[in-house]
Design a protein around this motif. Structure first.
Motif, PDB file in Angstrom:
ATOM      1  N   CYS A 198     -40.203  37.453  66.275  1.00  0.00           N
ATOM      2  CA  CYS A 198     -38.918  37.375  65.592  1.00  0.00           C
ATOM      3  C   CYS A 198     -38.010  38.440  66.186  1.00  0.00           C
ATOM      4  CB  CYS A 198     -39.093  37.611  64.091  1.00  0.00           C
ATOM      5  SG  CYS A 198     -37.512  37.789  63.229  1.00  0.00           S
ATOM      6  N   CYS A 256     -36.874  41.013  63.002  1.00  0.00           N
ATOM      7  CA  CYS A 256     -37.719  42.044  62.391  1.00  0.00           C
ATOM      8  C   CYS A 256     -38.962  42.377  63.206  1.00  0.00           C
ATOM      9  CB  CYS A 256     -38.113  41.620  60.976  1.00  0.00           C
ATOM     10  SG  CYS A 256     -39.317  40.276  60.947  1.00  0.00           S
ATOM     11  N   GLU A 315     -41.475  40.696  63.736  1.00  0.00           N
ATOM     12  CA  GLU A 315     -42.703  40.087  63.240  1.00  0.00           C
ATOM     13  C   GLU A 315     -43.321  39.214  64.358  1.00  0.00           C
ATOM     14  OE1 GLU A 315     -44.393  40.441  60.660  1.00  0.00           O
ATOM     15  OE2 GLU A 315     -45.371  38.602  59.997  1.00  0.00           O
ATOM     16  N   CYS A 338     -38.770  32.838  60.769  1.00  0.00           N
ATOM     17  CA  CYS A 338     -39.652  33.993  60.637  1.00  0.00           C
ATOM     18  C   CYS A 338     -40.292  34.011  59.247  1.00  0.00           C
ATOM     19  CB  CYS A 338     -38.860  35.278  60.862  1.00  0.00           C
ATOM     20  SG  CYS A 338     -39.835  36.769  60.511  1.00  0.00           S
ATOM     21  N   CYS A 397     -38.805  37.579  57.536  1.00  0.00           N
ATOM     22  CA  CYS A 397     -37.386  37.754  57.200  1.00  0.00           C
ATOM     23  C   CYS A 397     -36.618  36.443  57.155  1.00  0.00           C
ATOM     24  CB  CYS A 397     -36.722  38.736  58.159  1.00  0.00           C
ATOM     25  SG  CYS A 397     -36.419  38.017  59.791  1.00  0.00           S
TER      26      CYS A 397
HETATM   27 ZN   LIG Z   1     -38.300  38.288  61.189  1.00  0.00          ZN
END
Ligand SMILES: [Zn+2]
Ligand SMILES: [Zn+2]
Length: 896
Positions: free
Chosen positions: A417, A420, A422, A433, A436
């Motif tokens: 992502c 964030c 991730e 994501c 987020c």
């Molecule tokens: Zn994210």
């Protein structure tokens, strides 16, 4: 029946290689039931073309497979190719370079499409070549590691391992190739001995007037030092612990730490610590929470962190750094130093240890089961010594770095992502994501190590993760035949993955074959120019001859010497069989005998001799027929055992001995007599054809083309019980009823008599065409053999015999065994020469007899010599004396 005069395998091999496939002979059916024998091919690289190593491997596999198919097993040889990430990418990159194109300019998608295009055009070279050499794979099941199905298996395995916590992403010290721009595994680094230097550098200790001297073979890495280490047990430096040193050239202060990395016994006992550029320092840095300062980048250039050296090539930086240290008086000394330099196996560039973010598989927990499977002998390595190699590696296993910075391969099923950071690992691309909710996820750019997908090969090729019929029937496979160089890369990983995902080891036995070497026992290599190209020599000698030449030397645990001479001799062997068939076919034609197929087909046993009823009602089975079936029977037993135990060389040698020395040299010679006496489909033909047909079947796994060609001509199509191909006919098995030891003994006597007559003739240097007469004085059964085979002896040795039952012959040239004395007349013209020879023989015998007697009367010798030695001298003396008596008698006979 027609057969060409000259054995020209090129005329029929291409036909059969296609025909076997068209007829579906190699095709396995999971539904067919029965005893199962399955094997997956070590998938050759899709870039590959057939070399001798492949041909050896494929011939050995094919012998095993063809035998099992003929045994009536449900037999599968599953073929396919490997996408071979880095190797294939480099082939296409080179092609693009010729057109002046760089893959980066092309972009990922276009480049990958270009590789696929290349694969479609050139990727099946090796398949065509394998078909040509008769590899009996089930091509309807051909797989490619980047197929949709196999790619699905790869994603499934990755996701499951990740969910189990066995895959992680981490910073790691990897071997980095600055030319290929990718991480490469330890196993892809080749180490070369090289003469380098050890530079001793002075680091000033702050607040004192002292220096610590460190030694390094790579001075450019000092720019990234973040500590120097001393050993806690080293009293020389204890007072300095807690102080800092000034890193020369960089004007940075770095701490003096205590760590076992410093060995008090080695050098000055002080070491520099560069966590970003050395694997051991990397570990040390983790222990002490040291900063990583990366001074060399992925392309082998110095980074901005290298201060005044930024932008320089790593080796240019080294030269300048050494010069600058010298100017500053900080270079204590330079020593010549022998070191081992790690180079990229593919491009020979010196590897740079770098820290980077990579994907890893945790191997320790997975390896435990794989170790247990071999310890408990559920998997067996042959030869057994490879087990040790396997354990050594498995017990010291490290986490497996599976990511590669390439474009060609299975892209890692992980998405990042942008919002964030991730990371999501999934079977299919997620749209948003998970943390987020942001869209616009980016798939990890790396692909998986090629060995990740080939590690799944035994089950991914059979349809896993679906529960397929193929998996149910053909997994686990029985056997793997491969080279020692991929025990780690491939065999071990297949065992790991098979146990993890199928709960069962992927195979029961692993046979490790040897390397091919030339006449001087050198490895074949392009640089040495001693490579034998299988396609050239199969064209020259015929595929069967090359197959046989390879397995003749293929004893387990040894390398295989392949020479032109050997292929010439195996071609001569093929030719011998061809001529035998030609002889049979011509005689069949002359006698009006039709192609014939032996009816008794209910089992795989060696057929028993056909016993005709003669007019008198008495059984008259010719000796040579009883003998050849008995020999065939023994041969079948040996060949079956040898192939089952991977002693391919022994199978080949037994078959050679049988065809050449028994079937052609003796059996057919004896049969010639009968063919002249008889005609029609009588007992002689019946047994001869059955013996030849059985022998062809026994030879088929080694020489499939020649045997199919002759078998098709010998047996009439459509005959009851006749399979369409020899490949589907039963493989001959030992049968108690076919053994006939009396016949074997009698033929042995016959061979000895003929041999003795030929030797005598050769001694006298007589033309084999000159008919001689002789007297045979034979004891026991040999007398009967001589009389019953007088005509055969006359034909084979050109000697007309009289038989004496009372006494040894006294005149002529004599040869004796424990069963008979054979005396041949000496033609008048040869009497003088023969007398001279006998006299010389007498003289020599007298000499050795005197010698033996001297030894036996030598007290000093007799007191020391072992009983065994004395006995042997006594026994030989007796033999010499008997021989002398005979020689004297022969001389006396000559004078008459
Ligand atoms: Zn994210
Ligand atoms: Zn490289």
């Amino acid at each position: 029946m027609q057969i060409e005069k000259i054995y020209e395998p090129q005329r029929f091999e291409p036909h059969w290689s296609r025909w076997w496939i068209e007829q579906g002979i190699y095709r396995a059916s999971a539904k067919a039931g029965g005893r199962v024998f399955s094997l997956v091919i070590p998938p050759p690289n899709v870039t590959g073309s057939l070399h001798m190593g492949h041909m050896l491997e494929h011939t050995e596999i094919d012998m095993v497979i063809r035998r099992h198919r003929m045994l009536g097993d449900n037999t599968l040889w599953l073929p396919g190719t490997d996408h071979a990430g880095i190797a294939t990418q480099m082939v296409v990159e080179r092609k693009l370079a010729e057109e002046g194109i760089d893959r980066r300019a092309m972009g990922r998608e276009a480049f990958v499409e270009r590789v696929w295009q290349w694969k479609r055009e050139s990727g099946d070279t090796i398949k065509r070549q394998m078909i040509q050499i008769g590899a009996s794979c089930d091509w309807s099941r051909e797989r490619f590691t980047l197929d949709e199905g196999l790619s699905r298996a790869v994603r499934e395995v990755f996701v499951r391992l990740y969910q189990k916590g066995l895959i992680y992403r981490g910073e790691y010290m990897v071997n980095w190739c600055p030319r290929c721009l990718t991480a490469i595994s330890d196993l892809e680094v080749t180490h070369e001995d090289s003469q380098g230097s050890l530079w001793h550098i002075r680091y000033p200790v702050n607040g004192t007037d002292r220096f610590l001297v460190v030694a390094t073979t790579r001075p450019e890495t000092m720019l990234g030092d973040t500590a120097v280490a001393i050993n806690a047990l080293d009293s020389r430096y204890m007072d300095l612990h807690g102080r800092n040193v000034q890193l020369p050239l960089m004007d940075r202060e770095i701490p003096i730490i205590l760590d076992d990395l410093a060995d008090p016994e080695f050098g000055t006992g002080v070491v520099k610590v560069t966590p970003a550029h050395d694997p051991n320092d990397f570990e040390c840095g983790k222990r002490h929470n040291l900063q990583q300062v990366k001074v060399i980048d992925e392309a082998g250039h110095m980074t901005a962190a290298a201060g005044p050296y930024a932008g320089l090539d790593r080796f240019e930086a080294r030269r300048r750094i050494v010069a600058d240290l010298e100017k500053l008086g900080l270079l204590a000394k330079i020593e010549p130093y022998a070191l081992s330099v790690g180079k990229c196996q593919r491009c020979k560039t010196i590897v740079e240890p770098l820290v980077s973010k990579q994907w890893f598989v945790k191997m320790k927990p997975l390896a435990e089961k794989a170790i247990a499977a071999v310890e408990s002998k559920r998997i067996e390595f042959i030869p057994e010594n490879w087990t040790k190699t396997y354990f050594e590696w498995m017990y010291n296993i490290r986490d497996w770095c599976v990511s590669r910075q390439l474009w060609w391969g299975h892209r890692i099923p992980a998405w990042h992502c942008r919002g964030c950071e991730e990371v999501m690992v999934a079977r299919e691309a997620p749209s948003t994501c998970a943390r987020c909710g942001a869209a616009g996820l980016e798939q990890d750019p790396d692909v998986l190590d090629t060995w990740f997908s080939s590690g799944l090969w035994p089950f991914s090729t059979m349809g896993w993760p679906d529960q397929t019929e193929d998996l149910a029937v053909y997994y686990p496979t029985a056997l793997l035949i491969t080279g020692f160089d991929i025990i780690f890369f491939w065999v071990a990983r297949m065992i790991v993955m098979g146990l993890e995902f199928m709960n069962e080891a992927p195979f029961r036995q692993v046979y490790i074959h040897g390397l091919i070497r030339d006449a001087e026992r050198q490895k074949m290599s392009k640089t040495k120019g001693n490579v034998i190209d299988p396609l050239v020599v199969t064209e020259q000698y015929g595929t069967d001859a090359v197959r046989l030449a390879l397995v003749m030397g293929a004893a387990p645990g040894t390398d295989i010497v392949l020479t032109q001479e050997r292929m010439e001799s195996t071609r001569a062997f093929a030719n011998k069989i061809w001529n035998a068939a030609r002889f049979l076919f011509l005689n069949m034609e002359r006698s009006g005998v039709e192609p014939w197929f032996p009816e008794r087909r209910d089992n795989e046993a060696i057929p028993e001799v056909y016993k005709p009823q003669a007019d008198s009602g008495r059984l008259t089975v010719p000796l040579e027929d009883r003998w050849i079936f008995s020999r065939l029977n023994a041969c079948a037993e040996q060949v079956n055992t040898a192939i089952a135990q991977y002693r391919f060389h022994e199978a080949a040698q037994v078959l050679w001995q049988f065809f050449w020395h028994e079937f052609c040299d003796w059996y057919l010679e004896l049969k010639k007599l009968r063919f002249e006496e008889n005609s029609g489909l009588n007992s002689h033909w019946r047994n001869t054809l059955a013996a030849f047909e059985t022998a062809l079947r026994l030879l088929h796994p080694v020489m499939p083309f020649l045997t199919e060609e002759l078998w098709q001509r010998l047996t009439p199509e459509g005959a009851a019980g006749r399979p369409v191909s020899i490949s589907l006919a039963p493989y001959p098995q030992y049968s108690h009823g076919a053994a006939d030891l009396n016949a074997e003994r009698e033929v042995q006597v016959l061979q000895d008599i003929v041999g003795a007559a030929r030797d005598l003739r050769a001694d006298m240097k007589l033309d084999p065409k000159l008919p001689l007469s002789g007297i045979l004085y034979a004891r026991g059964a040999a007398h009967k053999v001589g009389i019953e085979n007088a005509e055969a002896i006359r034909r084979l040795a050109n000697v007309k015999l009289d038989f004496s039952q009372d006494s040894a012959p006294s005149g002529g040239a004599v040869r004796s065994t424990h069963e008979f004395d054979l005396a041949l007349e000496v033609p008048m013209a040869q009497t003088g020469a023969h007398r001279t020879r006998l006299e010389k023989e007498k003289e020599q015998l007298a000499k050795v007899i005197a010698n033996s007697r001297r030894q036996l009367s030598d007290e000093a010798f007799m007191s020391k010599a072992p009983v065994r030695v004395v006995d042997s001298i006594r026994q030989k003396l007796g033999e010499y004396e008997a021989q002398l008596e005979k020689t004297e008698a022969a001389l006396a006979g000559l004078s008459k």
